[in-house]
Design a protein around this motif. Sequence first.
Motif, PDB file in Angstrom:
ATOM      1  N   UNK A 152       7.187   7.398 -11.994  1.00  0.00           N
ATOM      2  CA  UNK A 152       8.210   6.816 -12.225  1.00  0.00           C
ATOM      3  C   UNK A 152       8.511   5.498 -11.592  1.00  0.00           C
ATOM      4  N   UNK A 153       7.900   5.507 -10.400  1.00  0.00           N
ATOM      5  CA  UNK A 153       8.709   5.139  -9.218  1.00  0.00           C
ATOM      6  C   UNK A 153       7.759   3.823  -9.036  1.00  0.00           C
ATOM      7  N   UNK A 154       7.872   2.785  -7.900  1.00  0.00           N
ATOM      8  CA  UNK A 154       7.481   1.619  -7.934  1.00  0.00           C
ATOM      9  C   UNK A 154       5.950   1.053  -9.108  1.00  0.00           C
ATOM     10  N   UNK A 155       6.396   0.787 -10.051  1.00  0.00           N
ATOM     11  CA  UNK A 155       5.590   0.681 -11.659  1.00  0.00           C
ATOM     12  C   UNK A 155       5.050  -0.803 -10.838  1.00  0.00           C
ATOM     13  N   UNK A 156       5.837  -1.634 -10.391  1.00  0.00           N
ATOM     14  CA  UNK A 156       4.808  -2.771 -11.000  1.00  0.00           C
ATOM     15  C   UNK A 156       4.995  -2.943  -9.092  1.00  0.00           C
ATOM     16  N   UNK A 194       1.130  -7.717 -18.487  1.00  0.00           N
ATOM     17  CA  UNK A 194       1.842  -7.834 -17.554  1.00  0.00           C
ATOM     18  C   UNK A 194       1.404  -8.245 -16.105  1.00  0.00           C
ATOM     19  N   UNK A 195      -0.156  -7.408 -15.875  1.00  0.00           N
ATOM     20  CA  UNK A 195      -0.456  -8.019 -14.481  1.00  0.00           C
ATOM     21  C   UNK A 195      -1.310  -9.066 -14.650  1.00  0.00           C
ATOM     22  N   UNK A 196      -2.501  -9.301 -13.957  1.00  0.00           N
ATOM     23  CA  UNK A 196      -2.747 -10.639 -13.280  1.00  0.00           C
ATOM     24  C   UNK A 196      -4.010 -10.686 -13.072  1.00  0.00           C
ATOM     25  N   UNK A 197      -5.153 -11.218 -13.660  1.00  0.00           N
ATOM     26  CA  UNK A 197      -6.492 -10.995 -13.316  1.00  0.00           C
ATOM     27  C   UNK A 197      -7.015 -12.532 -13.494  1.00  0.00           C
ATOM     28  N   UNK A 198      -8.091 -12.680 -12.030  1.00  0.00           N
ATOM     29  CA  UNK A 198      -8.803 -13.926 -12.199  1.00  0.00           C
ATOM     30  C   UNK A 198      -9.400 -14.403 -13.713  1.00  0.00           C
ATOM     31  N   UNK A 199      -9.548 -15.848 -13.832  1.00  0.00           N
ATOM     32  CA  UNK A 199      -9.598 -16.781 -15.179  1.00  0.00           C
ATOM     33  C   UNK A 199     -11.126 -16.518 -14.681  1.00  0.00           C
ATOM     34  N   UNK A 200     -12.111 -16.908 -15.871  1.00  0.00           N
ATOM     35  CA  UNK A 200     -13.716 -16.977 -15.667  1.00  0.00           C
ATOM     36  C   UNK A 200     -13.566 -17.738 -16.766  1.00  0.00           C
ATOM     37  N   UNK A 212       0.926  -1.277   0.159  1.00  0.00           N
ATOM     38  CA  UNK A 212       0.571   0.430   0.353  1.00  0.00           C
ATOM     39  C   UNK A 212       0.858   1.297  -0.353  1.00  0.00           C
ATOM     40  N   UNK A 213       1.721   1.384   0.504  1.00  0.00           N
ATOM     41  CA  UNK A 213       2.745   2.878   0.943  1.00  0.00           C
ATOM     42  C   UNK A 213       3.703   2.791  -0.724  1.00  0.00           C
ATOM     43  N   UNK A 214       4.343   1.486  -1.478  1.00  0.00           N
ATOM     44  CA  UNK A 214       4.847   1.454  -2.667  1.00  0.00           C
ATOM     45  C   UNK A 214       3.195   2.677  -3.403  1.00  0.00           C
ATOM     46  N   UNK A 215       2.152   1.664  -3.008  1.00  0.00           N
ATOM     47  CA  UNK A 215       0.737   2.082  -4.082  1.00  0.00           C
ATOM     48  C   UNK A 215       0.398   3.790  -4.273  1.00  0.00           C
ATOM     49  N   UNK A 216       0.424   4.108  -2.638  1.00  0.00           N
ATOM     50  CA  UNK A 216       1.166   5.464  -2.379  1.00  0.00           C
ATOM     51  C   UNK A 216       2.166   6.408  -3.300  1.00  0.00           C
ATOM     52  N   UNK A 217       3.047   6.078  -2.359  1.00  0.00           N
ATOM     53  CA  UNK A 217       4.575   6.952  -3.697  1.00  0.00           C
ATOM     54  C   UNK A 217       4.397   6.879  -5.532  1.00  0.00           C
ATOM     55  N   UNK A 218       3.626   5.396  -5.214  1.00  0.00           N
ATOM     56  CA  UNK A 218       3.777   5.433  -7.361  1.00  0.00           C
ATOM     57  C   UNK A 218       2.892   6.631  -7.119  1.00  0.00           C
ATOM     58  N   UNK A 219       1.277   6.718  -6.996  1.00  0.00           N
ATOM     59  CA  UNK A 219       0.359   7.815  -7.304  1.00  0.00           C
ATOM     60  C   UNK A 219       1.730   9.710  -6.845  1.00  0.00           C
ATOM     61  N   UNK A 220       2.233   9.672  -6.077  1.00  0.00           N
ATOM     62  CA  UNK A 220       2.696  10.500  -6.020  1.00  0.00           C
ATOM     63  C   UNK A 220       4.603  11.296  -7.504  1.00  0.00           C
ATOM     64  N   UNK A 221       4.716  10.122  -7.006  1.00  0.00           N
ATOM     65  CA  UNK A 221       5.949  10.108  -8.593  1.00  0.00           C
ATOM     66  C   UNK A 221       5.767   8.551  -9.408  1.00  0.00           C
TER      67      UNK A 221
END
Length: 95
Positions: free
Chosen positions: A46-50, A89-95, A35-44
Amino acid sequence: MIKRAFTEHPASVGESYVAHMGCAFSFGASMIIGGLACLLHGLFPFAFTKSGSRRIETLYRRMVTHRDRRGPAFAADRAMPAMERRADGGAQAAE
């Protein structure tokens, strides 16, 4: 009655109270870091893209793989849907 409140769910997945607490703490700490990585990604952007998506995938695999410590016969009834890799490159639930 009170003891059952603390042991019923851990026992349902084949864990003791202490083992279940350790696993839950591990998952919780991992989610906080993600969650912290996502918050920082929101601000920056270019950082923590994955970092967030990798953390979710890792937690999902851990939960599915270790869902029931009593063995595969018990876990088969409670299996979660498989994850599929998306083109981005992400993932999603199979249907």
